[in-house]
Design a protein around this motif. Structure first.
Motif, short mmCIF file in Angstrom:
data_model
loop_
_atom_site.label_atom_id
_atom_site.label_comp_id
_atom_site.label_asym_id
_atom_site.label_seq_id
_atom_site.Cartn_x
_atom_site.Cartn_y
_atom_site.Cartn_z
N VAL A 7 -5.78 -77.23 -7.77
CA VAL A 7 -7.40 -76.84 -8.20
C VAL A 7 -7.40 -78.09 -8.90
O VAL A 7 -7.39 -78.17 -10.44
CB VAL A 7 -7.37 -76.03 -8.41
N ILE A 8 -8.97 -78.81 -8.76
CA ILE A 8 -9.75 -79.29 -9.99
C ILE A 8 -10.59 -79.15 -10.07
O ILE A 8 -11.75 -79.57 -9.40
CB ILE A 8 -9.69 -81.02 -9.24
N THR A 9 -11.04 -79.84 -11.54
CA THR A 9 -12.60 -78.00 -11.89
C THR A 9 -13.06 -78.80 -12.89
O THR A 9 -12.62 -79.35 -13.53
CB THR A 9 -12.23 -76.96 -12.01
N PHE A 71 -14.46 -67.64 -3.21
CA PHE A 71 -16.37 -68.13 -3.55
C PHE A 71 -16.53 -68.09 -3.67
O PHE A 71 -16.17 -67.16 -4.83
CB PHE A 71 -16.50 -67.40 -1.83
N ALA A 72 -18.00 -68.49 -4.66
CA ALA A 72 -18.84 -68.84 -5.39
C ALA A 72 -20.29 -69.06 -5.82
O ALA A 72 -19.94 -69.98 -4.11
CB ALA A 72 -17.79 -69.36 -6.88
N SER A 73 -20.87 -68.46 -6.41
CA SER A 73 -22.35 -68.84 -5.78
C SER A 73 -22.48 -70.07 -6.95
O SER A 73 -21.41 -70.00 -8.22
CB SER A 73 -23.60 -68.01 -6.38
N TYR A 74 -22.83 -71.19 -6.49
CA TYR A 74 -23.36 -72.15 -8.13
C TYR A 74 -24.91 -72.31 -7.88
O TYR A 74 -25.03 -73.37 -6.70
CB TYR A 74 -22.28 -73.42 -7.43
N SER A 75 -25.65 -72.66 -8.95
CA SER A 75 -26.42 -73.13 -8.98
C SER A 75 -27.66 -72.61 -7.57
O SER A 75 -28.20 -73.91 -6.99
CB SER A 75 -26.16 -74.55 -8.56
N GLY A 76 -27.38 -71.17 -7.08
CA GLY A 76 -28.10 -71.15 -5.87
C GLY A 76 -27.57 -71.25 -4.93
O GLY A 76 -28.22 -70.69 -4.15
N ASN A 77 -26.76 -72.13 -4.92
CA ASN A 77 -25.84 -71.77 -3.84
C ASN A 77 -24.09 -71.28 -3.14
O ASN A 77 -23.53 -71.31 -4.02
CB ASN A 77 -25.66 -73.59 -2.66
N VAL A 97 -5.95 -80.04 -1.98
CA VAL A 97 -6.35 -80.59 -3.27
C VAL A 97 -7.88 -79.85 -2.82
O VAL A 97 -8.29 -79.79 -2.03
CB VAL A 97 -6.82 -82.13 -3.54
N LEU A 98 -7.78 -78.57 -3.65
CA LEU A 98 -9.36 -78.33 -4.20
C LEU A 98 -10.02 -78.39 -4.71
O LEU A 98 -10.23 -78.36 -5.95
CB LEU A 98 -9.06 -76.39 -4.24
N GLU A 99 -11.26 -79.13 -4.75
CA GLU A 99 -12.60 -79.35 -5.43
C GLU A 99 -13.54 -78.04 -5.66
O GLU A 99 -14.04 -78.49 -4.82
CB GLU A 99 -12.91 -81.08 -5.57
N ILE A 100 -13.26 -77.60 -6.64
CA ILE A 100 -13.56 -76.17 -6.59
C ILE A 100 -14.68 -75.83 -8.17
O ILE A 100 -13.99 -76.58 -9.15
CB ILE A 100 -13.31 -75.01 -6.55
N GLU A 101 -15.35 -74.94 -7.88
CA GLU A 101 -16.14 -74.68 -9.30
C GLU A 101 -15.01 -73.33 -9.86
O GLU A 101 -14.07 -73.06 -9.20
CB GLU A 101 -17.16 -74.28 -9.22
N VAL A 102 -14.92 -73.23 -11.70
CA VAL A 102 -14.11 -72.76 -11.98
C VAL A 102 -13.90 -70.86 -11.56
O VAL A 102 -12.78 -70.25 -12.21
CB VAL A 102 -14.83 -72.42 -13.80
N GLN A 103 -15.22 -70.22 -11.18
CA GLN A 103 -15.35 -69.24 -10.79
C GLN A 103 -13.99 -69.16 -9.69
O GLN A 103 -12.89 -68.38 -9.30
CB GLN A 103 -16.52 -68.22 -10.57
N GLY A 104 -14.05 -69.99 -8.71
CA GLY A 104 -13.16 -69.63 -7.83
C GLY A 104 -12.10 -70.28 -7.70
O GLY A 104 -10.85 -70.34 -7.71
N ALA A 105 -11.79 -71.22 -9.34
CA ALA A 105 -10.18 -71.46 -9.80
C ALA A 105 -9.90 -69.85 -10.42
O ALA A 105 -8.85 -70.52 -10.24
CB ALA A 105 -10.80 -72.67 -10.85
N GLN A 106 -10.58 -68.78 -11.02
CA GLN A 106 -10.18 -68.43 -11.46
C GLN A 106 -9.32 -67.37 -10.74
O GLN A 106 -8.36 -66.57 -10.57
CB GLN A 106 -10.94 -67.30 -12.82
N GLN A 107 -10.55 -67.50 -9.29
CA GLN A 107 -9.61 -66.76 -8.00
C GLN A 107 -8.68 -67.09 -7.66
O GLN A 107 -7.53 -66.84 -6.85
CB GLN A 107 -10.97 -66.86 -6.79
#
Ligand code: 5GP
Length: 186
Positions: A7-9, A71-77, A97-107
């Motif tokens: 997971v790369i955030t 899944f996550a919401s990020y900046s309106g999407n 490799v998953l390039e995702i933001e922090v909420q997704g990384a937590q899941q």
């Protein structure tokens, strides 16, 4: 070599995309998961390659069908990783490799505790605005939104197994490659 999930955030503008591109060139066995999103394609982005571009309705349907690993919401999407993407790669014995933001990384940390979690940090938060403006893909308003999210993301970096500061690109790419090789060969 054991197949792993990486997971790369990191905040928008930190250079994740460039680092991941380098990583995939250096470690060709790795596969990059193509995420789904409701965001509109940027110029040059292709459906099925850069993202699976979905309408809001399609995204909600996939969510209801439990098709997402996270899944996550990020900046309106909305953004999400499809289970099918992951399975397709892992079944072939390839690390993903998953390039995702922090909420997704937590899941993913919850559902796949053996995933390797890497946070890419800027040398100074001020460079994020410079890079986002220089990239020229987002409006001033969208950049402001992304920078607000970046502040929260930087606050979550201690939750990650590894932290790489992307000051010198070559050095950061070396560090990333070393983390991946150690995890897959160890
Ligand atoms: P962008 O719009 O710049 O392509 O992506 C915005 C943010 O969404 C980035 O931090 C990116 O890593 C994240 N992102 C991309 N795909 C996914 C995904 O499948 N799940 C999650 N949680 N975040 C994602």
């Amino acid at each position: 070599m054991s197949a792993k999930v990486f997971v790369i955030t990191g905040p928008s503008g930190v250079g994740k995309g460039t680092l991941i591109k380098r990583l995939l060139e250096r470690v060709p066995d790795l596969a990059l998961s193509v995420s789904a999103t409701t965001r509109s394609p940027r110029e040059g982005e292709r459906d099925g390659v850069d993202y699976h571009f979905l309408t809001e309705e399609q995204f909600q349907e996939r969510k209801a069908a439990k098709d997402f690993l996270e899944f996550a919401s990020y900046s309106g999407n909305h953004y999400g990783t499809l289970n099918s993407e992951l399975e397709r790669c892992l079944e072939k014995g390839r690390s993903v490799v998953l390039e995702i933001e922090v909420q997704g990384a937590q899941q993913v940390r919850q559902s796949k505790p053996d995933s390797v979690q890497i946070f890419i940090a800027p040398p100074d938060p001020a460079v994020l605005r410079e890079r986002l403006t220089g990239r020229g893909t987002d409006s001033a308003e969208a950049i402001d939104k992304r920078l607000k999210v970046a502040e929260q993301e930087l606050g979550a970096q201690d939750d990650f197994d590894h932290r790489i500061v992307n000051d010198d690109l070559d050095q950061a790419a070396d560090e990333l490659e070393s983390i991946v090789r150690t995890a897959t060969c160890g």
